[in-house]
Design a protein around this motif. Sequence first.
Motif, PDB file in Angstrom:
ATOM      1  N   ALA A   1     -20.208 -18.859 -35.758  1.00 43.61           N
ATOM      2  CA  ALA A   1     -20.085 -19.917 -34.751  1.00 43.61           C
ATOM      3  C   ALA A   1     -19.241 -21.077 -35.268  1.00 43.61           C
ATOM      4  O   ALA A   1     -18.447 -21.670 -34.518  1.00 43.61           O
ATOM      5  CB  ALA A   1     -21.474 -20.410 -34.358  1.00 43.61           C
ATOM      6  N   LEU A   2     -19.375 -21.385 -36.559  1.00 43.84           N
ATOM      7  CA  LEU A   2     -18.608 -22.481 -37.140  1.00 43.84           C
ATOM      8  C   LEU A   2     -17.128 -22.121 -37.299  1.00 43.84           C
ATOM      9  O   LEU A   2     -16.252 -22.985 -37.141  1.00 43.84           O
ATOM     10  CB  LEU A   2     -19.192 -22.860 -38.504  1.00 43.84           C
ATOM     11  CG  LEU A   2     -20.580 -23.531 -38.491  1.00 43.84           C
ATOM     12  CD1 LEU A   2     -21.099 -23.683 -39.914  1.00 43.84           C
ATOM     13  CD2 LEU A   2     -20.516 -24.893 -37.804  1.00 43.84           C
ATOM     14  N   LEU A   3     -16.851 -20.851 -37.609  1.00 45.34           N
ATOM     15  CA  LEU A   3     -15.472 -20.445 -37.910  1.00 45.34           C
ATOM     16  C   LEU A   3     -14.739 -19.853 -36.712  1.00 45.34           C
ATOM     17  O   LEU A   3     -13.550 -19.550 -36.826  1.00 45.34           O
ATOM     18  CB  LEU A   3     -15.472 -19.420 -39.055  1.00 45.34           C
ATOM     19  CG  LEU A   3     -15.984 -19.902 -40.416  1.00 45.34           C
ATOM     20  CD1 LEU A   3     -15.893 -18.774 -41.439  1.00 45.34           C
ATOM     21  CD2 LEU A   3     -15.185 -21.106 -40.900  1.00 45.34           C
ATOM     22  N   SER A   4     -15.421 -19.658 -35.595  1.00 46.23           N
ATOM     23  CA  SER A   4     -14.786 -18.984 -34.459  1.00 46.23           C
ATOM     24  C   SER A   4     -13.559 -19.737 -33.959  1.00 46.23           C
ATOM     25  O   SER A   4     -12.539 -19.126 -33.609  1.00 46.23           O
ATOM     26  CB  SER A   4     -15.803 -18.816 -33.324  1.00 46.23           C
ATOM     27  OG  SER A   4     -16.366 -20.064 -32.955  1.00 46.23           O
ATOM     28  N   ARG A   5     -13.622 -21.058 -33.925  1.00 46.28           N
ATOM     29  CA  ARG A   5     -12.463 -21.832 -33.468  1.00 46.28           C
ATOM     30  C   ARG A   5     -11.297 -21.692 -34.445  1.00 46.28           C
ATOM     31  O   ARG A   5     -10.136 -21.592 -34.028  1.00 46.28           O
ATOM     32  CB  ARG A   5     -12.844 -23.309 -33.297  1.00 46.28           C
ATOM     33  CG  ARG A   5     -11.684 -24.166 -32.780  1.00 46.28           C
ATOM     34  CD  ARG A   5     -12.101 -25.606 -32.526  1.00 46.28           C
ATOM     35  NE  ARG A   5     -10.964 -26.444 -32.234  1.00 46.28           N
ATOM     36  CZ  ARG A   5     -10.366 -26.541 -31.053  1.00 46.28           C
ATOM     37  NH1 ARG A   5     -10.811 -25.835 -30.039  1.00 46.28           N
ATOM     38  NH2 ARG A   5      -9.339 -27.350 -30.876  1.00 46.28           N
ATOM     39  N   LEU A   6     -11.598 -21.667 -35.753  1.00 47.26           N
ATOM     40  CA  LEU A   6     -10.543 -21.475 -36.750  1.00 47.26           C
ATOM     41  C   LEU A   6      -9.871 -20.124 -36.562  1.00 47.26           C
ATOM     42  O   LEU A   6      -8.637 -20.010 -36.619  1.00 47.26           O
ATOM     43  CB  LEU A   6     -11.137 -21.581 -38.154  1.00 47.26           C
ATOM     44  CG  LEU A   6     -10.185 -21.278 -39.322  1.00 47.26           C
ATOM     45  CD1 LEU A   6      -9.028 -22.276 -39.338  1.00 47.26           C
ATOM     46  CD2 LEU A   6     -10.932 -21.301 -40.644  1.00 47.26           C
ATOM     47  N   PHE A   7     -10.677 -19.084 -36.313  1.00 50.25           N
ATOM     48  CA  PHE A   7     -10.116 -17.753 -36.078  1.00 50.25           C
ATOM     49  C   PHE A   7      -9.252 -17.760 -34.820  1.00 50.25           C
ATOM     50  O   PHE A   7      -8.219 -17.084 -34.767  1.00 50.25           O
ATOM     51  CB  PHE A   7     -11.244 -16.732 -35.952  1.00 50.25           C
ATOM     52  CG  PHE A   7     -11.725 -16.195 -37.260  1.00 50.25           C
ATOM     53  CD1 PHE A   7     -11.554 -14.860 -37.579  1.00 50.25           C
ATOM     54  CD2 PHE A   7     -12.340 -17.015 -38.192  1.00 50.25           C
ATOM     55  CE1 PHE A   7     -11.995 -14.343 -38.793  1.00 50.25           C
ATOM     56  CE2 PHE A   7     -12.785 -16.528 -39.403  1.00 50.25           C
ATOM     57  CZ  PHE A   7     -12.614 -15.180 -39.708  1.00 50.25           C
ATOM     58  N   LEU A   8      -9.685 -18.491 -33.792  1.00 51.98           N
ATOM     59  CA  LEU A   8      -8.908 -18.571 -32.563  1.00 51.98           C
ATOM     60  C   LEU A   8      -7.563 -19.251 -32.817  1.00 51.98           C
ATOM     61  O   LEU A   8      -6.531 -18.824 -32.285  1.00 51.98           O
ATOM     62  CB  LEU A   8      -9.690 -19.327 -31.490  1.00 51.98           C
ATOM     63  CG  LEU A   8      -8.982 -19.493 -30.148  1.00 51.98           C
ATOM     64  CD1 LEU A   8      -8.644 -18.136 -29.545  1.00 51.98           C
ATOM     65  CD2 LEU A   8      -9.833 -20.314 -29.190  1.00 51.98           C
ATOM     66  N   VAL A   9      -7.559 -20.297 -33.646  1.00 45.58           N
ATOM     67  CA  VAL A   9      -6.308 -20.977 -33.990  1.00 45.58           C
ATOM     68  C   VAL A   9      -5.357 -20.006 -34.694  1.00 45.58           C
ATOM     69  O   VAL A   9      -4.150 -19.959 -34.407  1.00 45.58           O
ATOM     70  CB  VAL A   9      -6.585 -22.210 -34.876  1.00 45.58           C
ATOM     71  CG1 VAL A   9      -5.282 -22.787 -35.419  1.00 45.58           C
ATOM     72  CG2 VAL A   9      -7.348 -23.269 -34.090  1.00 45.58           C
TER      73      VAL A   9
END
Length: 634
Positions: free
Chosen positions: A125-133
């Motif tokens: 959940a914490l890294l999902s946005r980083l992966f999306l970037v």
Amino acid sequence: MTTSKLFLRSIRKNIKLYYLYFFSMIFSISLYYIFATLQHDPSVKEMTDHTSGFSNAFLAAGILLVVIISVFTIYANSIFLRRRSQEIGLYQLIGLSKSWVIRFLVVEQVVLGFGSLLIGIAIGALLSRLFLVVLINLIGLDGVAGLPFSFTATIQTILVFTVLIAITITQIIRLIAQNRLIDLFRAEKQKDPVKKPNNILSGLLALIGVGLIAFGYYVSGIMLDDTETLLMNMGMVLASTILGTYLFFRVSISWIFYQYRKKKNGNLGLKNSLSIAPLMHRMRGNANSLTLITVLSAMTITMVSLAYSLYYSVENDTKLAMPFDFAMVNMEDTTETFMMELDKEEITYEHHPIEALQVNGDIPNINWGEGRTILFFPAEQLQQAGVDVEAPESGEAVYYNSRAMIEGMDNTVGYPKEVELVKGETILLTELVLENIMNVSFFGEQFLVSEETFKAFKVAFAGEEDLLQRFDTIQVENEEERAQASAIYGALPEERLMSDYHSMYQSAFQMNGLFIFVTAFLGLVFLISTGSILYFKQMTEAEQEKQYYKTLRQLGFSEFHLMQGIVRKQFYVFCIPLIIGILHASFALKVGSILVISSIIFPALVGIVIYVAIYLLFAILTISYYRKIVRSVM
């Protein structure tokens, strides 16, 4: 000691010993959660609505991830249980019932399993946005979606990995229920007996193993010649290669080591006694794991290298398939409208009309069927339009086809060949070039001829239906203006418009960006799984050989002498599966190279080098663990 203290001590011990296992599980759970989030999130779907296959790609990646992590978890858990067999036996020896031991280990597994699950979901959940970037940058889209916490992805992840935890619990129950007390104490010390092999039978099986691998390599080289038997050939390649690899580890290596020991009259010396002898003792038991590691290594290298090759070559391959930014056939009014719109937006472009002759013909030894449409293009007009071609001799033609390899054609043999055309005309086809002289979206095989031959055919084929074709080509040099022109082109009302260069490039770039995003992280999971399995196996063997190292140290051998033999052993254990895996991957990449027009040698080498570098880190960790064991015995 109370049960609670025993439980906490056991938990701490397991985390300390198997930290790599828990890291692998947490990483896999996080990755699965991220894939599930990207699959279900509405904002991601809205952002990628023009790019097909995103949701399906994440779904397929999630399934493949679960399959691999299931195999890894079950295999690793069996290693752990075997290593803890004496501990389980001791619990029963001091009077604890089997049901108590089962409850104790099941609760321990549930705590560790669901602890890993909760940590994995939290990290995901914490890294999902980083992966999306990272994904957005790879596929070249503008803007980043919010990607809030996904309840659907959370439930899906919990359900999937709860099933996996239940499977490991079943392993624990079966081990305790089905094994006698004496079996538990003997399990960790079991080795393969070193018997004198039957030279004839062992040599025959060794040759069969190598022969099956060679047969798989051979079939992989010809499997694309007949598309009707493609699936059967693929199954044959997989079966023969995997079986051959298993026989190689099961029989061939043991036979080779035995012959080496026989040549030395049994006097192996310290280094070989610490490297070759343990492998001879355990090769049969290790054959399954080494085969699995080799196959996973080959899959990972192939998958990652091919994905990077496609991504690396997308611009060049699109240019080879689409030499013109825009091309329209027999649409002069639409072309005029388009150019007026370009002028209105002050977009700089070059317009070149090119004539073509459309006739039917047959090429020998190419499975086209009868009456294939051929487009003849004059070299001189293409040169004026900026295409880098040389005019063939009069009466000759050059065949241009960027998809020739995918269509099963060989551009290295069979040329020159004579092409039969309508009205009894023929032309000599001198070579096949793996690129196009007109955009790939147009129907018809592309033949380059001289202006002289073109005019002669124009007279010879007079009266043929739809003989003369007019292609209006437009080139826009500026990249930003090309994107703007593509949007204008897509808004034209004409239904017969074919894809333009920018649209095709963007579509290929986004799909290949998605492919490398998924394969890179899946490949990392595969790599961690294969490396961890080897590490756990060697960790167990190090504990079993601990007494031998103590005896050798007492006899006066230094840590340096022992480590020389241990390092040699790890070289065999890690490098043999790696080398065979790279060989398997090389032949797989040769088959996959038909998907890429450009050379894949450089991107494939990059993928292999990265894999090898990370893989060898596990060898370093293993050697470090052995060093601690050697130092602890004195």
